[in-house]
Scaffold this active site. Structure first.
Site, PDB file in Angstrom:
ATOM      1  N   GLY A 118     -24.973 -82.906 -11.241  1.00 62.49           N
ATOM      2  CA  GLY A 118     -23.755 -82.114 -11.345  1.00 62.49           C
ATOM      3  C   GLY A 118     -22.701 -82.826 -12.177  1.00 62.49           C
ATOM      4  O   GLY A 118     -22.727 -82.812 -13.405  1.00 62.49           O
ATOM      5  N   GLY A 119     -21.775 -83.508 -11.499  1.00 61.97           N
ATOM      6  CA  GLY A 119     -20.621 -84.123 -12.157  1.00 61.97           C
ATOM      7  C   GLY A 119     -20.974 -84.990 -13.362  1.00 61.97           C
ATOM      8  O   GLY A 119     -20.291 -84.934 -14.397  1.00 61.97           O
ATOM      9  N   SER A 129     -25.036 -86.673  -6.256  1.00 63.16           N
ATOM     10  CA  SER A 129     -24.408 -87.947  -6.664  1.00 63.16           C
ATOM     11  C   SER A 129     -25.297 -88.808  -7.565  1.00 63.16           C
ATOM     12  O   SER A 129     -25.232 -90.037  -7.519  1.00 63.16           O
ATOM     13  CB  SER A 129     -23.954 -88.747  -5.433  1.00 63.16           C
ATOM     14  OG  SER A 129     -22.940 -88.031  -4.750  1.00 63.16           O
ATOM     15  N   TRP A 178     -23.543 -77.721 -14.806  1.00 61.37           N
ATOM     16  CA  TRP A 178     -22.094 -77.834 -15.075  1.00 61.37           C
ATOM     17  C   TRP A 178     -21.245 -77.105 -14.035  1.00 61.37           C
ATOM     18  O   TRP A 178     -20.033 -77.243 -14.031  1.00 61.37           O
ATOM     19  CB  TRP A 178     -21.779 -77.294 -16.485  1.00 61.37           C
ATOM     20  CG  TRP A 178     -22.016 -78.297 -17.579  1.00 61.37           C
ATOM     21  CD1 TRP A 178     -22.786 -79.417 -17.520  1.00 61.37           C
ATOM     22  CD2 TRP A 178     -21.460 -78.259 -18.906  1.00 61.37           C
ATOM     23  NE1 TRP A 178     -22.754 -80.079 -18.719  1.00 61.37           N
ATOM     24  CE2 TRP A 178     -21.948 -79.397 -19.591  1.00 61.37           C
ATOM     25  CE3 TRP A 178     -20.613 -77.385 -19.580  1.00 61.37           C
ATOM     26  CZ2 TRP A 178     -21.602 -79.673 -20.921  1.00 61.37           C
ATOM     27  CZ3 TRP A 178     -20.273 -77.658 -20.895  1.00 61.37           C
ATOM     28  CH2 TRP A 178     -20.759 -78.796 -21.566  1.00 61.37           C
ATOM     29  N   GLU A 200     -31.453 -81.197  -2.651  1.00 59.32           N
ATOM     30  CA  GLU A 200     -30.070 -81.676  -2.715  1.00 59.32           C
ATOM     31  C   GLU A 200     -29.477 -81.705  -1.306  1.00 59.32           C
ATOM     32  O   GLU A 200     -29.003 -80.674  -0.807  1.00 59.32           O
ATOM     33  CB  GLU A 200     -29.235 -80.742  -3.599  1.00 59.32           C
ATOM     34  CG  GLU A 200     -29.773 -80.619  -5.011  1.00 59.32           C
ATOM     35  CD  GLU A 200     -28.686 -80.186  -5.990  1.00 59.32           C
ATOM     36  OE1 GLU A 200     -28.427 -80.938  -6.931  1.00 59.32           O
ATOM     37  OE2 GLU A 200     -28.090 -79.117  -5.781  1.00 59.32           O
ATOM     38  N   GLU A 254     -24.170 -74.217  -3.085  1.00 59.74           N
ATOM     39  CA  GLU A 254     -22.860 -73.560  -3.209  1.00 59.74           C
ATOM     40  C   GLU A 254     -23.020 -72.040  -3.230  1.00 59.74           C
ATOM     41  O   GLU A 254     -22.128 -71.311  -2.775  1.00 59.74           O
ATOM     42  CB  GLU A 254     -22.149 -74.090  -4.466  1.00 59.74           C
ATOM     43  CG  GLU A 254     -21.671 -75.524  -4.225  1.00 59.74           C
ATOM     44  CD  GLU A 254     -21.621 -76.408  -5.449  1.00 59.74           C
ATOM     45  OE1 GLU A 254     -21.642 -75.899  -6.583  1.00 59.74           O
ATOM     46  OE2 GLU A 254     -21.584 -77.651  -5.264  1.00 59.74           O
ATOM     47  N   HIS A 266     -28.746 -72.592  -5.161  1.00 60.47           N
ATOM     48  CA  HIS A 266     -27.921 -73.813  -5.033  1.00 60.47           C
ATOM     49  C   HIS A 266     -27.114 -73.711  -3.737  1.00 60.47           C
ATOM     50  O   HIS A 266     -26.697 -72.619  -3.343  1.00 60.47           O
ATOM     51  CB  HIS A 266     -26.993 -73.953  -6.246  1.00 60.47           C
ATOM     52  CG  HIS A 266     -26.303 -75.272  -6.283  1.00 60.47           C
ATOM     53  ND1 HIS A 266     -25.191 -75.534  -5.506  1.00 60.47           N
ATOM     54  CD2 HIS A 266     -26.579 -76.420  -6.949  1.00 60.47           C
ATOM     55  CE1 HIS A 266     -24.809 -76.781  -5.715  1.00 60.47           C
ATOM     56  NE2 HIS A 266     -25.637 -77.350  -6.592  1.00 60.47           N
TER      57      HIS A 266
HETATM   58  P1  PGA Z   1     -23.371 -83.869  -8.070  1.00 59.89           P
HETATM   59  O1  PGA Z   1     -23.877 -82.351  -7.905  1.00 59.89           O
HETATM   60  O2  PGA Z   1     -24.339 -84.549  -9.016  1.00 59.89           O
HETATM   61  O3  PGA Z   1     -21.990 -83.748  -8.651  1.00 59.89           O
HETATM   62  O4  PGA Z   1     -23.409 -84.490  -6.728  1.00 59.89           O
HETATM   63  C1  PGA Z   1     -25.239 -82.031  -7.841  1.00 59.89           C
HETATM   64  C2  PGA Z   1     -25.422 -80.543  -7.709  1.00 59.89           C
HETATM   65  O5  PGA Z   1     -24.700 -79.904  -6.924  1.00 59.89           O
HETATM   66  O6  PGA Z   1     -26.298 -79.947  -8.382  1.00 59.89           O
END
Ligand code: PGA
Length: 270
Positions: free
Chosen positions: A250-251, A229, A30, A184, A116, A114
């Site tokens: 993610g999204g 994605s 999330w 990823e 990020e 991750h």
């Molecule tokens: P996303 O993110 O499915 O929104 O592309 C994946 C993630 O960063 O774990």
């Protein structure tokens, strides 16, 4: 110590069968989204998993503030995880959370490294490896994330970058039941751009070779998740590819209906 993967499996799964064949893992992330009203999404996932158990292990990783309530809401129907942890057990580290604290809150897994976290918090491979060890110490499934940037892929370095990240981020002695890799590609996260099936197969096969090299027999069994994605419209095709042991979403994990459609896309024979 409790097998970290146990809580990730459906309650009625046969442990002997699972030891031989680890089921795909559908993991949500999330990120920094969600407050009390969004617990209704957790409730909806729990209700659906109870009514129609998918042929996959289901996990949603959440902001730490939601974990305890989400664990109660999920009521053991699927697992709840954290999105990051400290490498330390406890101490004067204001604002940090240990893997043990996540476990205490009811988490069964934690994402480490991750992109990020690597990008915005300067997490190096060594830091990620220390966090993966902390997850193991606490009895949490560690989802260790790796992935190349667009520039690295265009420069023909995608395979070598990921090999280097595995060598630096996956500690010795990690087990298949206590670890998953999240591949990823950074250019696919939140962008709607997807690697081709051939690119996913090439990378996952390469990751498998790297894992076998570092972890031996455990590296042959460990789940390699694809992330970036993933949506209900592409999940079935991704999950059917060789060496794809699940997805990190993610999204599309924020809404129960979208996430459940992805869970339902797991090949039944898997
Ligand atoms: P996303 O993110 O499915 O929104 O592309 C994946 C993630 O960063 O774990």
């Amino acid at each position: 110590m409790l097998d970290p993967a146990q809580g990730i499996h459906a309650p009625n799964s046969d442990p002997a069968a699972l030891a031989e064949h680890i089921r795909p893992l559908i993991a949500g992330n999330w990120k920094m989204h969600g407050m009390a009203p969004q617990l209704s999404e957790i409730e909806a996932v729990a209700a659906s998993v109870k009514a129609t158990p998918p042929p996959a292990d289901v996990l949603i990783c959440l902001p730490a503030t939601l974990i305890t309530r989400a664990v109660q809401t999920a009521a053991g129907r699927f697992a709840i995880g954290g999105e990051n942890c400290s490498a330390q057990i406890s101490g004067s580290f204001t604002g940090d959370l240990s893997a043990e604290m996540l476990k205490d809150a009811g988490a069964r897994a934690v994402i480490v490294g991750h992109s990020e976290r690597r990008q915005y918090h300067g997490e190096t491979d060594a830091i990620v490896a220390a966090k993966a060890k902390a997850a193991r110490r606490a009895g949490l499934l560690a989802i260790i994330c790796i992935g190349e940037t667009n520039a690295q892929r265009l420069a023909g370095k995608a395979l070598s970058v990921c090999a280097e990240q595995i060598a630096g981020s996956v500690p010795d002695g990690m087990t298949a039941s206590g670890t998953a890799i999240g591949y990823e590609p950074l250019w696919a996260i939140g962008s709607g751009h997807m690697p081709t099936p051939e690119q996913i197969i090439e990378m996952h096969t390469h990751i498998r070779q790297c894992l076998t090299h570092c972890l031996g027999a455990e590296g042959k069994k460990l789940r390699i998740l694809y992330g970036g994605s993933v949506k209900s419209s592409n999940a079935r095709a991704i999950l059917a590819l060789p060496e794809v042991g699940g997805v990190l979403v993610g999204g599309a994990s924020l809404k129960a209906a979208d996430f459940l459609a992805i869970c339902g896309a797991t090949p039944v024979s898997a």
